[in-house]
Design an enzyme around this catalytic site. Structure first.
Site, mmCIF file in Angstrom:
data_model
loop_
_atom_site.group_PDB
_atom_site.id
_atom_site.type_symbol
_atom_site.label_atom_id
_atom_site.label_comp_id
_atom_site.label_asym_id
_atom_site.label_seq_id
_atom_site.Cartn_x
_atom_site.Cartn_y
_atom_site.Cartn_z
ATOM 1 C CE LYS A 175 29.291 33.023 39.599
ATOM 2 N NZ LYS A 175 28.372 32.836 40.766
ATOM 3 N N GLY A 233 33.749 43.523 43.465
ATOM 4 C CA GLY A 233 33.968 44.388 42.306
ATOM 5 C C GLY A 233 35.401 44.906 42.237
ATOM 6 C CD GLU A 250 25.730 49.838 37.858
ATOM 7 O OE1 GLU A 250 25.490 50.391 38.950
ATOM 8 O OE2 GLU A 250 25.898 50.468 36.798
ATOM 9 C CB CYS A 284 22.184 47.926 45.114
ATOM 10 S SG CYS A 284 21.015 47.982 43.766
ATOM 11 C CD GLU A 384 25.651 47.194 50.308
ATOM 12 O OE1 GLU A 384 26.678 46.545 50.047
ATOM 13 O OE2 GLU A 384 24.791 47.474 49.449
HETATM 14 P P1 NAD Z 1 28.655 39.220 45.778
HETATM 15 O O1 NAD Z 1 29.689 40.234 45.427
HETATM 16 O O2 NAD Z 1 28.928 38.324 46.931
HETATM 17 O O3 NAD Z 1 28.399 38.242 44.542
HETATM 18 C C1 NAD Z 1 27.979 38.719 43.288
HETATM 19 C C2 NAD Z 1 28.372 37.719 42.216
HETATM 20 O O4 NAD Z 1 29.801 37.686 42.119
HETATM 21 C C3 NAD Z 1 27.942 36.276 42.496
HETATM 22 O O5 NAD Z 1 27.529 35.672 41.302
HETATM 23 C C4 NAD Z 1 29.225 35.635 43.009
HETATM 24 O O6 NAD Z 1 29.279 34.248 42.836
HETATM 25 C C5 NAD Z 1 30.256 36.341 42.158
HETATM 26 N N1 NAD Z 1 31.626 36.340 42.686
HETATM 27 C C6 NAD Z 1 32.025 36.255 43.984
HETATM 28 N N2 NAD Z 1 33.377 36.283 44.048
HETATM 29 C C7 NAD Z 1 33.837 36.402 42.778
HETATM 30 C C8 NAD Z 1 35.140 36.495 42.202
HETATM 31 N N3 NAD Z 1 36.242 36.463 42.939
HETATM 32 N N4 NAD Z 1 35.229 36.626 40.858
HETATM 33 C C9 NAD Z 1 34.124 36.680 40.081
HETATM 34 N N5 NAD Z 1 32.869 36.567 40.575
HETATM 35 C C10 NAD Z 1 32.728 36.443 41.908
HETATM 36 O O7 NAD Z 1 27.279 40.001 45.967
HETATM 37 P P2 NAD Z 1 25.857 39.461 46.455
HETATM 38 O O8 NAD Z 1 25.938 39.132 47.926
HETATM 39 O O9 NAD Z 1 25.338 38.414 45.536
HETATM 40 O O10 NAD Z 1 24.945 40.771 46.253
HETATM 41 C C11 NAD Z 1 24.884 41.793 47.191
HETATM 42 C C12 NAD Z 1 25.719 42.991 46.779
HETATM 43 O O11 NAD Z 1 25.367 43.390 45.458
HETATM 44 C C13 NAD Z 1 25.456 44.216 47.644
HETATM 45 O O12 NAD Z 1 26.671 44.843 47.938
HETATM 46 C C14 NAD Z 1 24.584 45.108 46.752
HETATM 47 O O13 NAD Z 1 24.629 46.478 47.050
HETATM 48 C C15 NAD Z 1 25.140 44.796 45.405
HETATM 49 N N6 NAD Z 1 24.171 45.127 44.350
HETATM 50 C C16 NAD Z 1 24.408 46.234 43.581
HETATM 51 C C17 NAD Z 1 23.510 46.612 42.598
HETATM 52 C C18 NAD Z 1 23.752 47.819 41.732
HETATM 53 O O14 NAD Z 1 23.152 47.899 40.660
HETATM 54 N N7 NAD Z 1 24.584 48.760 42.131
HETATM 55 C C19 NAD Z 1 22.356 45.844 42.397
HETATM 56 C C20 NAD Z 1 22.146 44.720 43.194
HETATM 57 C C21 NAD Z 1 23.068 44.365 44.166
#
Ligand code: NAD
Length: 494
Positions: A175, A233, A250, A284, A384
């Protein structure tokens, strides 16, 4: 009419059960529609999981080296199509081509690492405490893996998860982030062309609540790997905890670059510019805090300001662009709200507004922003932002810098610029992060080393390198007693 894309379920490219689609637009020019993608729902996830269960039976019985050979082919195809994928990723995600080429290269590196891991997947052979008894372990695939990814590394992050999951013999339901569905489509196309059995690999497009949530809570998906925000998360963690699932998280970061008075200042300047404004601050591992020692604070800031003002905003696919747009309007609003906070919590030295001007009217561009005089512990210093906003904090000795670095709830990466070997090793030992760089920016992970963070950035697992293979496989312990009699461990031999 824009191209209509499909899900990949049960070996076919299919429309979503809902019949609904969403538009994917270029963040540098919102009039540019890349395509229409399935707005899938729980019913699509159910079908995908059912197919992945069948796929697991085929793929888990395929020998590891044969699986590896297929992943090697995927790496070869990605190499041939590198430029095309990088351009597609820049068009839907916004970051400059130089960076999306790196994003694809990280995928290629991960493919080749996974390919050779198919020939390793080592277990141990261990002496038994009893005579005529053999003891050993081997790594066994777990089952259907649910892969949920963010927008900011449209190729690298999916490959970090899917290549090792497949190398270990698991099947996949993927997904991707709704902001970058096209790159995900290209990746799945490549895996299928390379020879991954179609039942073993499902792609379900859509939004988090509609597709991510049913995937995470599906009883037949024992493994979930998630990268995204700490808030999402946490929700996923609660569900997986209740359902006893294996989960890798992550999440967010608030990474600091520390500059000591003995540092090479030019190097530190290059580092913070790349760390803070690369990927428009949407990494991130982005440098979100700059910790400057009192002795060099003013001189360093002056040079940093001059260099920041030279950065050219624009469409990431243009050769002279340094900084691309933010991913979407909501992200721009979030950054604006932090700039409002900055007006009371610090002093905005440059940027601080949506960027207008030639070629920028139709995109989500925000000026690279530096806020000085930020107090440790304040919102700008601890939350963040995920945009091109750098908070500058002063310190007077390394103990204070360590304290400031460690006071946030995140713990992904940190960086120290120094020429002192003692400071370097203290940094490795005392900074509470999963990754610490000396004389390099907070970003720059390599595919063959573990990647991940401590505290609220992660839950103890790592992507990348050798460690991720433990996440995607179970240790099976095997004893073979050929003594022909009952031998009781801990009893008969004492
Ligand atoms: P997000 O949490 O909004 O979305 C990430 C994914 O989760 C998307 O595919 C989204 O559709 C899905 N999602 C959203 N709600 C969900 C739910 N209730 N159940 C299951 N899936 C769901 O994050 P984003 O805006 O796409 O990315 C930015 C964030 O990601 C920042 O906080 C960044 O720090 C983090 N990030 C972390 C790492 C790492 O390795 N630590 C790497 C890249 C990005």
């Amino acid at each position: 009419m824009p191209t209509e894309f499909r899900n990949h379920i049960a070996g076919e490219w299919v429309a979503p059960s809902t019949g609904a689609y969403f538009e994917n637009r270029n963040p540098a020019d919102v009039d540019d529609v890349i395509g229409r993608f399935p707005r899938s729902a729980a019913a699509d996830v159910d079908r995908a999981v059912e197919s992945a269960r069948k796929g697991f039976r085929i793929w888990s019985r395929t020998p590891g080296p044969a699986r590896g050979a297929i992943l090697k082919r995927a790496g070869d195809i990605m190499t041939e199509r590198k430029e095309e994928i990088a351009r597609a990723a820049t068009r839907e995600m916004g970051k400059v081509l130089l960076e999306t080429r790196g994003d694809v290269q990280e995928g290629i590196d991960t493919a080749y690492y996974a390919a050779t891991e198919g020939r390793r997947l080592f277990g141990h052979t261990v002496p038994s405490e009893l005579p005529d008894k053999w003891a050993m372990t081997y790594r066994r695939p777990v089952g259907v893996t649910g892969i949920v990814t963010p927008f900011n590394f449209p190729m690298a992050i999916p490959t970090w998860k899917i290549f090792p999951a497949l190398a270990c013999g698991n099947s996949v339901v993927f997904k991707p982030a709704e902001d970058v569905p096209h790159t995900a489509h290209l990746y799945v196309e490549i895996l299928l062309e390379a020879g991954v059995p179609p039942q073993a690999l499902q792609l379900v497009h859509g939004f988090g609540e509609d597709v991510g949530a049913p995937l995470v809570s599906h009883p037949d998906v024992p493994v979930i790997s998630f990268t995204g925000s700490t808030e999402t998360g946490r929700v996923i963690g609660e569900i997986c905890g209740r359902m006893h699932k294996r989960l890798s998280l992550e999440m967010g970061g608030k990474n600091a670059q520390i500059v000591m008075p003995d540092a090479d200042m030019e190097l530190a300047l290059d580092g913070v510019l790349w760390g803070a404004f690369g990927t428009t601050g949407q990494r991130c591992t982005a440098t979100s805090r700059l910790l400057l020692h009192d002795d060099i604070h003013d001189a360093f800031l002056e040079r940093l300001l001059a260099r920041t003002r030279e950065l050219r905003l624009g469409d990431g696919s243009k050769a002279d662009t340094d900084v691309g747009p933010l991913i979407h309007e909501a992200s721009l609003r979030t950054v604006e709200s932090y700039v409002e906070i900055a007006r009371s919590e610090g002093e905005i030295l440059c940027g601080g507004a949506r960027a207008r001007g030639d070629g920028l009217e139709n995109g989500w561009f925000f000026e690279p922003t530096i806020v000085a005089g930020v107090r440790a512990g304040s919102r700008l210093a601890t939350e963040e932002i995920f945009g091109p906003v750098l908070s500058v904090i002063r310190f007077s000795d390394f103990d204070e810098a360590i304290r400031i670095n460690n006071e946030v709830r995140y713990g992904l990466s940190s960086s120290v610029y120094t020429t002192d070997v003692r400071t370097s090793f203290r940094a490795f030992q005392e900074l509470d992060n999963g990754i610490t760089y000396v004389n390099a920016p907070t970003i720059g992970a390599e595919a063959h080393l573990p990647f991940g963070g401590v505290k609220e950035t992660g839950n103890g697992h790592r992507e990348g390198g050798w460690e991720v293979y433990e996440f995607y496989s179970e240790t099976k312990v095997c004893y073979l007693d050929y003594s022909g009699k009952l031998q009781r461990a801990q009893i008969d031999n004492y």
